[in-house]
Each structure stands twice: as structure tokens, then as C-alpha cells.
Scaffold this active site. Structure first.
Site, PDB file in Angstrom:
ATOM      1  N   HIS A   8       0.818  -1.201   0.000  1.00 18.23           N
ATOM      2  CA  HIS A   8       0.000   0.000   0.000  1.00 18.23           C
ATOM      3  C   HIS A   8       0.859   1.261   0.000  1.00 18.23           C
ATOM      4  O   HIS A   8       0.622   2.185  -0.750  1.00 18.23           O
ATOM      5  CB  HIS A   8      -0.943  -0.015   1.205  1.00 18.23           C
ATOM      6  CG  HIS A   8      -1.743   1.234   1.343  1.00 18.23           C
ATOM      7  ND1 HIS A   8      -2.613   1.665   0.364  1.00 18.23           N
ATOM      8  CD2 HIS A   8      -1.794   2.147   2.324  1.00 18.23           C
ATOM      9  CE1 HIS A   8      -3.178   2.793   0.772  1.00 18.23           C
ATOM     10  NE2 HIS A   8      -2.700   3.095   1.942  1.00 18.23           N
ATOM     11  N   ASP A  37      -6.482  -5.638   0.779  1.00 18.36           N
ATOM     12  CA  ASP A  37      -7.808  -5.226   1.212  1.00 18.36           C
ATOM     13  C   ASP A  37      -8.841  -6.017   0.429  1.00 18.36           C
ATOM     14  O   ASP A  37      -8.662  -6.263  -0.768  1.00 18.36           O
ATOM     15  CB  ASP A  37      -8.011  -3.734   0.945  1.00 18.36           C
ATOM     16  CG  ASP A  37      -7.021  -2.887   1.714  1.00 18.36           C
ATOM     17  OD1 ASP A  37      -7.435  -2.301   2.722  1.00 18.36           O
ATOM     18  OD2 ASP A  37      -5.849  -2.817   1.312  1.00 18.36           O
ATOM     19  N   HIS A  50      -7.847  -2.146  -3.022  1.00 17.06           N
ATOM     20  CA  HIS A  50      -7.696  -1.241  -1.882  1.00 17.06           C
ATOM     21  C   HIS A  50      -8.891  -0.307  -1.735  1.00 17.06           C
ATOM     22  O   HIS A  50      -9.441  -0.149  -0.661  1.00 17.06           O
ATOM     23  CB  HIS A  50      -6.411  -0.417  -2.003  1.00 17.06           C
ATOM     24  CG  HIS A  50      -6.224   0.509  -0.846  1.00 17.06           C
ATOM     25  ND1 HIS A  50      -6.685   1.808  -0.873  1.00 17.06           N
ATOM     26  CD2 HIS A  50      -5.689   0.309   0.370  1.00 17.06           C
ATOM     27  CE1 HIS A  50      -6.413   2.371   0.294  1.00 17.06           C
ATOM     28  NE2 HIS A  50      -5.814   1.485   1.067  1.00 17.06           N
TER      29      HIS A  50
END
Length: 182
Positions: A8, A37, A50
């Protein structure tokens, strides 16, 4: 479409974010764990993405939850990569996985995969949402959980304990150290 470094916030190498290619590259680079995610598609598939929307990381538009899996799979996530489902990531890498969930529905779908594949020891589940963590802990006894707290005060430890989280993830820039003189 923006290509981000592995993970990320980025660690090393440039690959399309949250694609099988990025997770395989992370494993080859020697990372200890991959974080991802999870969102549910319109037809209930656990999709690795995400953002709530596909706009930033694919050539599509709109919320993940508004698209059935077949439509999500048709999107280009960068360099010809497709939007993966959680099970594909599990098959592509042997690393431990930290999976962030956003709601109780995702917790239920994730619990089914964890049980079906016997993954309690390989997957840690994290969330900003207390109800989602409480649900996964209820459905999958023994799964490691982590409460993510963006804003926090003294009550955050009580929140983590109440939902059975073994780990608490805090943003260091929000912490202050106070010296108490006796």
C-alpha cells in the site's frame, strides 16, 4: 492509471497495485507478509482491491460492490493484469497474508474461505471496523485479528480488547509521549 510500488505505501519495485503480479514480486523480493484489502463484488466474491471504487487502479469506474465478478475480471488493473479474488492470491504466494476487511458481510465471506482452506494460522484479519473484527473472531475462533485505529485515545485498547483483537495498529504521527514526573 497509476502504478504503485509493492504494498500500500510501497516497499520496492513497481508493479500494478493489488495484482497477482505485485504479490508474486513481493514474495520474490523476500518480504515476510503481504497485506491486501478485500471488498465484495455484487455477486459476493472476495475481490482484492484497496479502494471502494475501481476508478484509481483499473480502467473501469464505479464501486466494486456494483460490479459482478465477471465485469471486474474484464477490467485492466495495469500491464494486462486482472483484478484478483482472494483465493487466487492464496494460490499464487505462500507468504502469510494480512487481509483487511471493511464490513460484516466481508467478514462472513472471508470466514467461509478460511474454514474451507484451513487458513487460520496463515491469515491475520485487520479492520478499522469493530463489528467486522468481532464477527470474524466469532466465526473463526483462533484467527489473529488486528484493530486499525486512525484516530484514537485511551479507549482504543478497550475497543481492541472488546472485539478480541490481539494486535492494535496505530499511526505513529498521532501518538504523543508524555513524561510523568513523580
Amino acid at each position: 492509471m497509476e502504478l504503485l510500488t509493492i504494498g500500500h505505501r510501497g516497499v520496492m519495485g513497481v508493479e500494478p497495485e493489488n495484482t497477482l503480479r505485485s504479490f508474486v514480486a513481493a514474495e520474490r523480493a523476500g518480504l515476510d507478509v503481504v497485506e491486501l484489502d478485500l471488498h465484495l463484488s455484487a455477486d459476493g466474491a472476495l475481490v482484492v482491491m484497496h479502494d471502494e471504487d475501481v476508478d484509481r487502479t483499473t480502467d473501469g469506474t464505479g464501486p466494486v460492490a456494483a460490479h459482478p465478478l465477471v465485469a471486474l475480471r474484464a477490467l485492466d488493473a495495469g500491464r494486462g493484469e486482472r483484478v484478483p479474488v482472494f483465493e487466487e492470491v492464496l494460490d499464487a504466494v505462500a507468504l502469510p497474508v494480512q487481509a483487511e476487511i471493511k464490513d460484516v458481510r466481508a467478514a462472513r465471506a472471508l470466514a467461509a474461505v478460511l474454514h474451507a482452506r484451513g487458513l487460520v494460522g496463515r491469515v491475520e484479519v485487520s479492520s478499522f471496523h469493530d463489528e467486522a473484527l468481532a464477527e470474524i473472531a466469532r466465526l473463526v475462533p483462533g484467527v489473529r485479528t488486528a484493530l486499525i485505529a486512525g484516530r484514537h485515545g485511551p479507549e482504543v485498547v478497550e475497543r481492541a480488547t472488546a472485539v478480541g483483537a490481539a494486535t492494535l495498529c496505530l499511526k505513529l504521527r498521532h501518538l504523543t509521549l508524555e513524561t510523568v514526573e513523580e
